[in-house]
Design a protein around this motif. Structure first.
Motif, PDB file in Angstrom:
ATOM      1  N   ASN A  28       0.844  -1.187   0.000  1.00 35.52           N
ATOM      2  CA  ASN A  28       0.000   0.000   0.000  1.00 35.52           C
ATOM      3  C   ASN A  28       0.885   1.245   0.000  1.00 35.52           C
ATOM      4  OD1 ASN A  28       0.891   0.293   2.649  1.00 35.52           O
ATOM      5  ND2 ASN A  28      -1.084  -0.119   3.579  1.00 35.52           N
ATOM      6  N   SER A  29       0.289   2.403   0.110  1.00 34.83           N
ATOM      7  CA  SER A  29       1.047   3.659   0.042  1.00 34.83           C
ATOM      8  C   SER A  29       1.966   3.866   1.240  1.00 34.83           C
ATOM      9  CB  SER A  29       0.095   4.842  -0.102  1.00 34.83           C
ATOM     10  OG  SER A  29      -0.775   4.895   1.006  1.00 34.83           O
ATOM     11  N   ASP A  30       1.739   3.103   2.327  1.00 37.37           N
ATOM     12  CA  ASP A  30       2.613   3.180   3.502  1.00 37.37           C
ATOM     13  C   ASP A  30       3.741   2.155   3.443  1.00 37.37           C
ATOM     14  OD1 ASP A  30       1.182   5.238   4.687  1.00 37.37           O
ATOM     15  OD2 ASP A  30      -0.107   3.888   5.821  1.00 37.37           O
ATOM     16  N   ALA A  31       3.897   1.495   2.301  1.00 42.40           N
ATOM     17  CA  ALA A  31       4.928   0.469   2.091  1.00 42.40           C
ATOM     18  C   ALA A  31       4.700  -0.741   2.982  1.00 42.40           C
ATOM     19  CB  ALA A  31       6.327   1.051   2.288  1.00 42.40           C
ATOM     20  N   GLU A  32       3.447  -1.045   3.278  1.00 45.60           N
ATOM     21  CA  GLU A  32       3.099  -2.228   4.067  1.00 45.60           C
ATOM     22  C   GLU A  32       2.601  -3.319   3.125  1.00 45.60           C
ATOM     23  OE1 GLU A  32       0.176  -0.092   6.289  1.00 45.60           O
ATOM     24  OE2 GLU A  32       1.405  -0.195   8.097  1.00 45.60           O
ATOM     25  N   LEU A  33       3.034  -4.537   3.344  1.00 47.09           N
ATOM     26  CA  LEU A  33       2.594  -5.658   2.542  1.00 47.09           C
ATOM     27  C   LEU A  33       1.168  -6.015   2.934  1.00 47.09           C
ATOM     28  CD1 LEU A  33       3.367  -7.766   0.408  1.00 47.09           C
ATOM     29  CD2 LEU A  33       4.190  -9.218   2.275  1.00 47.09           C
ATOM     30  N   CYS A  34       0.277  -6.076   1.951  1.00 49.09           N
ATOM     31  CA  CYS A  34      -1.148  -6.291   2.193  1.00 49.09           C
ATOM     32  C   CYS A  34      -1.679  -7.444   1.359  1.00 49.09           C
ATOM     33  CB  CYS A  34      -1.953  -5.042   1.812  1.00 49.09           C
ATOM     34  SG  CYS A  34      -1.457  -3.554   2.660  1.00 49.09           S
ATOM     35  N   TYR A  35      -2.646  -8.131   1.930  1.00 43.81           N
ATOM     36  CA  TYR A  35      -3.391  -9.184   1.247  1.00 43.81           C
ATOM     37  C   TYR A  35      -4.666  -8.549   0.708  1.00 43.81           C
ATOM     38  CZ  TYR A  35      -6.267 -13.415   0.757  1.00 43.81           C
ATOM     39  OH  TYR A  35      -7.072 -14.403   0.281  1.00 43.81           O
ATOM     40  N   VAL A  36      -4.985  -8.770  -0.556  1.00 45.27           N
ATOM     41  CA  VAL A  36      -6.153  -8.163  -1.192  1.00 45.27           C
ATOM     42  C   VAL A  36      -7.352  -9.091  -1.086  1.00 45.27           C
ATOM     43  CG1 VAL A  36      -7.128  -7.344  -3.389  1.00 45.27           C
ATOM     44  CG2 VAL A  36      -4.727  -6.887  -2.840  1.00 45.27           C
ATOM     45  N   GLU A  37      -8.498  -8.492  -0.753  1.00 42.53           N
ATOM     46  CA  GLU A  37      -9.768  -9.201  -0.793  1.00 42.53           C
ATOM     47  C   GLU A  37     -10.720  -8.389  -1.650  1.00 42.53           C
ATOM     48  OE1 GLU A  37     -12.761 -11.484   2.272  1.00 42.53           O
ATOM     49  OE2 GLU A  37     -11.601  -9.793   3.017  1.00 42.53           O
ATOM     50  N   ALA A  38     -11.162  -8.971  -2.765  1.00 40.01           N
ATOM     51  CA  ALA A  38     -12.032  -8.287  -3.722  1.00 40.01           C
ATOM     52  C   ALA A  38     -13.436  -8.128  -3.150  1.00 40.01           C
ATOM     53  CB  ALA A  38     -12.076  -9.050  -5.036  1.00 40.01           C
ATOM     54  N   PRO A  39     -14.189  -7.103  -3.624  1.00 40.66           N
ATOM     55  CA  PRO A  39     -15.536  -6.836  -3.096  1.00 40.66           C
ATOM     56  C   PRO A  39     -16.464  -8.045  -3.157  1.00 40.66           C
ATOM     57  CG  PRO A  39     -14.866  -5.056  -4.546  1.00 40.66           C
ATOM     58  CD  PRO A  39     -13.816  -6.129  -4.641  1.00 40.66           C
ATOM     59  N   TYR A  49     -12.604  -2.746  -1.708  1.00 42.22           N
ATOM     60  CA  TYR A  49     -11.652  -3.837  -1.604  1.00 42.22           C
ATOM     61  C   TYR A  49     -11.116  -3.846  -0.180  1.00 42.22           C
ATOM     62  CZ  TYR A  49     -11.539  -4.376  -6.650  1.00 42.22           C
ATOM     63  OH  TYR A  49     -11.875  -4.625  -7.943  1.00 42.22           O
ATOM     64  N   GLY A  50     -10.773  -5.008   0.312  1.00 41.22           N
ATOM     65  CA  GLY A  50     -10.156  -5.110   1.630  1.00 41.22           C
ATOM     66  C   GLY A  50      -8.655  -5.261   1.482  1.00 41.22           C
ATOM     67  N   LEU A  51      -7.917  -4.466   2.235  1.00 37.71           N
ATOM     68  CA  LEU A  51      -6.466  -4.621   2.311  1.00 37.71           C
ATOM     69  C   LEU A  51      -6.155  -5.050   3.741  1.00 37.71           C
ATOM     70  CD1 LEU A  51      -4.895  -1.598   0.380  1.00 37.71           C
ATOM     71  CD2 LEU A  51      -5.012  -3.984  -0.308  1.00 37.71           C
ATOM     72  N   HIS A  52      -5.612  -6.244   3.900  1.00 41.36           N
ATOM     73  CA  HIS A  52      -5.308  -6.802   5.215  1.00 41.36           C
ATOM     74  C   HIS A  52      -3.810  -6.701   5.473  1.00 41.36           C
ATOM     75  CE1 HIS A  52      -9.328  -8.735   5.497  1.00 41.36           C
ATOM     76  NE2 HIS A  52      -9.210  -8.760   4.180  1.00 41.36           N
ATOM     77  N   TYR A  53      -3.444  -6.110   6.614  1.00 44.35           N
ATOM     78  CA  TYR A  53      -2.045  -5.982   6.984  1.00 44.35           C
ATOM     79  C   TYR A  53      -1.940  -5.796   8.483  1.00 44.35           C
ATOM     80  CZ  TYR A  53      -3.256  -1.042   6.973  1.00 44.35           C
ATOM     81  OH  TYR A  53      -3.878   0.163   7.214  1.00 44.35           O
ATOM     82  N   ASP A  54      -0.928  -6.368   9.076  1.00 45.10           N
ATOM     83  CA  ASP A  54      -0.674  -6.238  10.517  1.00 45.10           C
ATOM     84  C   ASP A  54      -1.930  -6.420  11.353  1.00 45.10           C
ATOM     85  OD1 ASP A  54       2.008  -5.797  10.048  1.00 45.10           O
ATOM     86  OD2 ASP A  54       1.819  -3.618  10.062  1.00 45.10           O
ATOM     87  N   CYS A  55      -2.686  -7.453  11.096  1.00 43.98           N
ATOM     88  CA  CYS A  55      -3.928  -7.754  11.836  1.00 43.98           C
ATOM     89  C   CYS A  55      -4.968  -6.654  11.705  1.00 43.98           C
ATOM     90  CB  CYS A  55      -3.635  -8.010  13.316  1.00 43.98           C
ATOM     91  SG  CYS A  55      -2.554  -9.406  13.582  1.00 43.98           S
TER      92      CYS A  55
END
Length: 150
Positions: A28-39, A49-55
């Motif tokens: 993402n824009s904060d340079a965090e690795l994210c898992y994508v979940e589509a709508p 969309y869901g971006l999952h990162y750091d719980c």
């Protein structure tokens, strides 16, 4: 050598979240690795969309710019994340500087690796950010802001 001649895992990719599908990994824009979940996989009528990162999970629209995981994006994101951590440890991170670093991360991702002066652009980029960090540390010192103890 053109971008197409590099294997995909060595390229810097920039795309919109709407181009991703559930299961993709992006920065993402904060340079965090994210898992994508589509709508359509989120179990609701939301178009986010869901971006999952750091719980955590954030809902983002399809126009959100993300950076798919490759060896090159990981290298650059790790370096940017380290800089963000320096800001945090120095106790000078706030929403303004966070947004500034988001914009810088995007600019970093737009530097063409195939340009003849690519390394010079990278060197100037990181030097500018290090100079900015030093400038902010001077301001923090004048305001008697103490670094965080971790």
């Amino acid at each position: 050598m053109t971008e197409k001649e590099y294997p995909i895992y060595y390229q810097k990719l920039v795309c919109k979240l709407s181009e991703c599908k559930t299961g993709d990994w992006v920065y993402n824009s904060d340079a965090e690795l994210c898992y994508v979940e589509a709508p359509e996989d989120r179990g609701g009528s939301s178009s986010f969309y869901g971006l999952h990162y750091d719980c955590m999970e954030s809902g983002c629209c399809g126009d959100t710019v993300v950076y798919p995981l490759t060896l090159r994006t990981r290298q650059l994101a790790d370096k940017m994340a380290a800089l963000r951590l320096r800001y945090y440890k120095a106790n000078i991170m706030n929403s303004y500087f966070s947004h500034e670093l988001e914009e810088e991360f995007h600019a970093l991702m737009l530097i063409s690796d195939t340009a003849e002066d690519a390394q010079k652009q990278y060197d100037e980029f990181w030097q500018r950010l290090n100079d900015r960090f030093s400038e902010l540390l001077e301001y923090a010192d004048k305001l008697h802001i103490q670094p965080r103890r971790l």
